[in-house]
Design a protein around this motif. Structure first.
Motif, mmCIF file in Angstrom:
data_model
loop_
_atom_site.group_PDB
_atom_site.id
_atom_site.type_symbol
_atom_site.label_atom_id
_atom_site.label_comp_id
_atom_site.label_asym_id
_atom_site.label_seq_id
_atom_site.Cartn_x
_atom_site.Cartn_y
_atom_site.Cartn_z
ATOM 1 N N VAL A 22 0.864 -1.187 0.000
ATOM 2 C CA VAL A 22 0.000 0.000 0.000
ATOM 3 C C VAL A 22 0.900 1.237 0.000
ATOM 4 C CG1 VAL A 22 -1.724 1.298 1.302
ATOM 5 C CG2 VAL A 22 -1.846 -1.193 1.218
ATOM 6 N N PRO A 23 0.709 2.161 -0.930
ATOM 7 C CA PRO A 23 1.589 3.346 -0.978
ATOM 8 C C PRO A 23 1.347 4.281 0.210
ATOM 9 C CG PRO A 23 -0.209 3.560 -2.559
ATOM 10 C CD PRO A 23 -0.295 2.166 -2.011
ATOM 11 N N PHE A 24 2.433 4.698 0.838
ATOM 12 C CA PHE A 24 2.340 5.645 1.948
ATOM 13 C C PHE A 24 3.661 6.386 2.080
ATOM 14 C CE2 PHE A 24 3.775 1.656 4.017
ATOM 15 C CZ PHE A 24 4.927 2.099 4.650
ATOM 16 N N THR A 25 3.597 7.509 2.780
ATOM 17 C CA THR A 25 4.804 8.238 3.159
ATOM 18 C C THR A 25 4.864 8.269 4.678
ATOM 19 O OG1 THR A 25 3.639 10.374 3.101
ATOM 20 C CG2 THR A 25 4.782 9.675 1.093
ATOM 21 N N TYR A 26 6.068 8.270 5.214
ATOM 22 C CA TYR A 26 6.244 8.305 6.672
ATOM 23 C C TYR A 26 6.639 9.712 7.092
ATOM 24 C CZ TYR A 26 8.315 7.654 11.274
ATOM 25 O OH TYR A 26 8.635 7.763 12.614
ATOM 26 N N GLU A 27 5.918 10.274 8.063
ATOM 27 C CA GLU A 27 6.204 11.607 8.585
ATOM 28 C C GLU A 27 6.904 11.460 9.932
ATOM 29 O OE1 GLU A 27 2.423 13.556 8.684
ATOM 30 O OE2 GLU A 27 2.195 13.575 6.511
ATOM 31 N N GLN A 28 8.211 11.671 9.922
ATOM 32 C CA GLN A 28 9.034 11.451 11.107
ATOM 33 C C GLN A 28 8.577 12.304 12.293
ATOM 34 O OE1 GLN A 28 11.652 9.549 11.987
ATOM 35 N NE2 GLN A 28 12.370 10.657 13.795
ATOM 36 N N GLU A 29 8.325 13.595 12.036
ATOM 37 C CA GLU A 29 7.998 14.530 13.117
ATOM 38 C C GLU A 29 6.722 14.133 13.846
ATOM 39 O OE1 GLU A 29 7.257 19.353 13.760
ATOM 40 O OE2 GLU A 29 7.719 18.541 11.780
ATOM 41 N N LYS A 30 5.763 13.551 13.110
ATOM 42 C CA LYS A 30 4.483 13.173 13.709
ATOM 43 C C LYS A 30 4.377 11.666 13.931
ATOM 44 C CE LYS A 30 2.043 17.150 11.756
ATOM 45 N NZ LYS A 30 0.901 17.608 10.937
#
Length: 248
Positions: A22-30
Motif C-alpha cells: 500500500v503506498p504511503f509516506t512516513y512523517e518522522q515529526e508526527k
C-alpha cells in the motif's frame, strides 16, 4: 474522525500495509503514515504507537522521554518499551496569583515590576535548569530514541536558552510533539499521555470510511471517537503506580 488500535493491532496493520505494498509516506515529526491513493494524494493518516519503530527500521526496543511543561509545572520521565523507569515532577512559583498569568507573559506586556516579579523570574530560571539537569541525566545514562514533548511556544525559548543546556537541539529529529491536549503536568497526567502514545490512531474523513473498514477489517479496532479519550484506563494507571518503583 479517529479510531484507536492497540500496540499489537497497530503492528499487525503496519505489517499488512507493507505486505500489500500500500503506498504511503512516513512523517518522522508526527510518527505517522500518510496513506496515498493512486494519484499520490493523501487519503488518511495512521499514527503509530511510540514503541513501534518507523517502517523499514530494525529496532527491538524503543526508549523515550516524555516532557510536559506548563507555567510552573513540569512532569518528565524516562520510558523503556512503554514502561516508566524514572520520573520527576517540578513545580515553581511562576504565576501571578491575582492575574492568573505567568511572569513570562506579564513581562511581554507590562515589563518588570517589583520584588515579587524578581522572585518569580528567579524561580523560572531555576525551574528550567532543574528540568535540563534531569534530562541530561537521562541522556547520559540511556540511549534515547524519541522525545515526546508538550510545551507552549512561550516557554520553548526558556527551555533551550537555560544556563544548563538541553541535551537535544530544537531541530532534533527525535522530537515528537504530543498530538493531544495536556492538563496540568503531574505524574498521573504524564502516565495518561503515555497510554495515549502507546496506542495507534487512524485519522480520517467520513468519505474514507469504506477504506478504513477495509484496512482494519482483519485486525479490528477499539472504538471510534471524534476526540482523544481522556479516560485512559485509570484502573490500569493505579496498577502501574503500585507496580513501578518511582524515583524522585
Amino acid at each position: 474522525m479517529n479510531r484507536f488500535l492497540s500496540q499489537e493491532k497497530s503492528a499487525t496493520l503496519l505489517q499488512n500495509l507493507q505486505a500489500a505494498s500500500v503506498p504511503f509516506t512516513y512523517e518522522q515529526e508526527k510518527h505517522r503514515l500518510a496513506l496515498l491513493d493512486a494519484t499520490g494524494n493523501e487519503q488518511l493518516y495512521f499514527r503509530l504507537p511510540i514503541t513501534l519503530p518507523a517502517p523499514c527500521t530494525i529496532q527491538k526496543q524503543v526508549n523515550y522521554v516524555i516532557l510536559l511543561i506548563q507555567s510552573g509545572n513540569c512532569a518528565l520521565g524516562y520510558f523503556e518499551n512503554g514502561k516508566n523507569k524514572n520520573h520527576k515532577v517540578f513545580r515553581s512559583y511562576m504565576v501571578r496569583k491575582k492575574q492568573g498569568k505567568s511572569q513570562i507573559k506579564y513581562l511581554k506586556t507590562k515589563g518588570k515590576s517589583r520584588a515579587g516579579s524578581r522572585v518569580r523570574l528567579g524561580e523560572t530560571v531555576e525551574f528550567f535548569e532543574n528540568i535540563n539537569e534531569r534530562l541530561q541525566t537521562y541522556f547520559e545514562e540511556h540511549e534515547v530514541d524519541r522525545i515526546a514533548i508538550s510545551c507552549s511556544k512561550t516557554l520553548i525559548p526558556y527551555l533551550y536558552n537555560s544556563k544548563v543546556a538541553t541535551p537535544f537541539s530544537k531541530n532534533d529529529p527525535r522530537l515528537y510533539k504530543i498530538p493531544k491536549h495536556i492538563h496540568t503536568p503531574i505524574y498521573e497526567v504524564m502516565m495518561q499521555a503515555n497510554k495515549f502514545l502507546l496506542r495507534g490512531e487512524l485519522i480520517y474523513d467520513e468519505a474514507q470510511q469504506d477504506l478504513l473498514d477495509e484496512l482494519v477489517g482483519e485486525v479490528g479496532a477499539e472504538g471510534e471517537s471524534h476526540e482523544v479519550d481522556d479516560a485512559l484506563d485509570m484502573e490500569d494507571l493505579h496498577d502501574d503506580l503500585d507496580d513501578e518503583q518511582h524515583i524522585f
